[in-house]
Scaffold this active site. Structure first.
Site, mmCIF file in Angstrom:
data_model
loop_
_atom_site.group_PDB
_atom_site.id
_atom_site.type_symbol
_atom_site.label_atom_id
_atom_site.label_comp_id
_atom_site.label_asym_id
_atom_site.label_seq_id
_atom_site.Cartn_x
_atom_site.Cartn_y
_atom_site.Cartn_z
ATOM 1 N N TRP A 102 0.737 -0.983 -0.047
ATOM 2 C CA TRP A 102 -0.171 -0.013 -0.593
ATOM 3 C C TRP A 102 1.423 1.231 0.117
ATOM 4 O O TRP A 102 0.644 2.238 -0.410
ATOM 5 C CB TRP A 102 -0.955 0.042 1.188
ATOM 6 C CG TRP A 102 -1.910 -1.019 1.498
ATOM 7 C CD1 TRP A 102 -1.672 -1.631 2.059
ATOM 8 C CD2 TRP A 102 -2.654 -1.443 0.193
ATOM 9 N NE1 TRP A 102 -3.710 -2.619 1.607
ATOM 10 C CE2 TRP A 102 -3.753 -2.220 0.458
ATOM 11 C CE3 TRP A 102 -3.738 -0.486 -1.248
ATOM 12 C CZ2 TRP A 102 -4.999 -2.487 -0.308
ATOM 13 C CZ3 TRP A 102 -4.665 -0.886 -2.576
ATOM 14 C CH2 TRP A 102 -5.131 -2.433 -1.140
ATOM 15 N N ASP A 172 -1.515 7.193 6.945
ATOM 16 C CA ASP A 172 -2.422 5.675 6.215
ATOM 17 C C ASP A 172 -3.031 4.624 7.085
ATOM 18 O O ASP A 172 -1.622 3.985 7.405
ATOM 19 C CB ASP A 172 -1.356 4.845 5.077
ATOM 20 C CG ASP A 172 -3.105 3.786 5.133
ATOM 21 O OD1 ASP A 172 -4.331 3.819 4.840
ATOM 22 O OD2 ASP A 172 -2.876 3.437 3.723
ATOM 23 N N LYS A 196 -12.069 -1.344 7.150
ATOM 24 C CA LYS A 196 -11.533 -3.180 7.774
ATOM 25 C C LYS A 196 -11.539 -2.511 9.663
ATOM 26 O O LYS A 196 -11.897 -3.759 9.705
ATOM 27 C CB LYS A 196 -9.826 -2.529 7.805
ATOM 28 C CG LYS A 196 -9.249 -3.204 6.253
ATOM 29 C CD LYS A 196 -8.516 -2.237 5.732
ATOM 30 C CE LYS A 196 -8.163 -3.064 3.991
ATOM 31 N NZ LYS A 196 -7.570 -2.158 3.412
#
Ligand SMILES: *Cc1c(COP(=O)(O)O)cnc(C)c1O
Length: 360
Positions: A102, A172, A196
């Site tokens: 990511w 993030d 999530k």
């Protein structure tokens, strides 16, 4: 009802009581005769939903007044573009720490907009650790430094906040949002897709210090400018109403559990039980450096890819689902986000023991 323990990395498990509350409110929300799904985002009812969600989130994270909370769409992925577009506001330089796929994708996207330097990467070691960086490792004139606090795919997390001096730190937190205590003031910007830890997919939460807003280039697509969303209270266009409502229910649930400190303690206990079991077993192994192991995504392998596949398939028959590692890394991954109950951990460890005995 036959609910499974869902170890998916995302979208992921939600607390049953929240799903039941949403079900009870589905066709007639608080007596207004319609579902939140059908409601105008300009209605009084929805105004209350989004304002309560924001104020509950501010309480939970102790968000200072000079930070805006935005409820956006486009997932973590759109933030890979919005962060550089808005935060490359002076020298157009930014330093990225690459600790997983990511972070790597975020850096690659940012390269479209400025001078991006990889300050460190653990890629050559298959992202099994988090590089430890200090102030002098960053370019002093960088507009920001970027990190991914939890690496969903590789099962690692930062156990420290890099000291960037007066350079803005952007994070993030998609896969560990509200799972442990952070001081928002350590960051200029935090973002997280909801799916999530805080609800269904569809809403992305951005927490951004107000002096970092208003620097987006004028020729950028309007949706990508934080200022538009901040000025309009996340209602420049139709927001993801139902996802915001569900995230709001999740914020209330976290408050009921005792807030983020209590959630963190619970997450630490659950993760410790799994890692202890793995470290003491003769079949399983966790590839991640001990001090950098994630509280949210517990990655482990047997060392035999066929056996790993059998583990995942047999676990599924026991109601322990989505235990396969990311398609690019294989092995196993148990994602144990905020909503995972202790019974899920008990049952997983019980299954792992039995599988180990059966395959001696
Ligand atoms: C899942 C994830 C993303 C991507 O989120 P999307 O909502 O699918 O765009 C980004 N960063 C991290 C750390 C993630 O876990």
């Amino acid at each position: 009802m036959n609910r499974v323990f869902n170890f998916s990395a995302g979208p992921s498990m939600l607390p049953l009581e929240i799903l039941q509350q949403a079900a009870a409110e589905m066709t007639d929300y608080h007596g207004c005769g319609m579902s939140v799904m059908e409601m105008s985002h300009r209605s009084q009812e929805f105004k209350e939903i989004i304002e309560t969600a924001e104020s509950d989130l501010r309480d939970l994270m102790n968000i200072p007044e000079n930070y805006k909370v935005l409820f956006l769409q486009g997932g973590g992925t759109l933030q890979f573009s919005m962060v550089p577009l808005n935060l490359l506001r002076d020298t157009k330089k930014a330093d990225y720490i690459v600790t997983g796929q990511w972070a790597k994708k975020a850096a690659k996207e940012a390269e479209k907009f400025g001078d991006i330097r990889i300050a460190a990467t653990s890629e050559p070691d298959v992202y099994t650790y988090i590089p430890k960086l200090e102030r002098e490792d960053f370019r002093p004139d960088a507009d920001y430094v970027y990190i991914t606090t939890n690496n969903t795919i590789y099962g690692s997390r930062y156990n420290y906040i890099p000291d960037t001096g007066d350079i803005i730190l952007a994070a993030d937190q998609s896969s560990n949002f509200l799972s442990q205590v952070y001081d928002v003031k350590d960051f200029g910007l935090i973002f997280a897709g909801a799916q999530k830890n805080v609800g269904p997919a569809g809403v992305t939460i951005v927490i951004v210090r107000d002096d970092l807003i208003g620097h987006c280039p004028a020729d950028a697509p309007v949706y990508l400018d934080y200022k538009i969303h901040a000025d309009k209270g996340s209602m420049y266009n139709t927001p993801p109403c139902y996802s915001i409502y569900m995230a709001g229910l999740m914020f209330q649930w976290i408050k009921k559990q005792g807030g983020v400190p209590a959630i963190q303690k619970h997450n630490e206990e659950q993760a410790a039980r799994l890692y202890d079991f793995i470290d003491n077993s003769s079949l399983y192994r966790c590839p991640v450096a001990e001090e950098d192991r994630s509280l949210m995504n517990v990655v482990f392998v047997t060392g035999d890819a066929d056996l790993d596949k059998r583990f995942v398939a047999e676990a599924k028959t026991q109601g322990l689902v989505n235990l396969g590692g990311h398609r690019t890394v294989g092995g196993m991954r148990a994602s144990i986000y905020n909503a995972m109950p202790d019974e899920g951990i008990d049952k997983l460890i019980g299954f792992m023991k039995k599988f180990e005995t059966d395959n001696k």
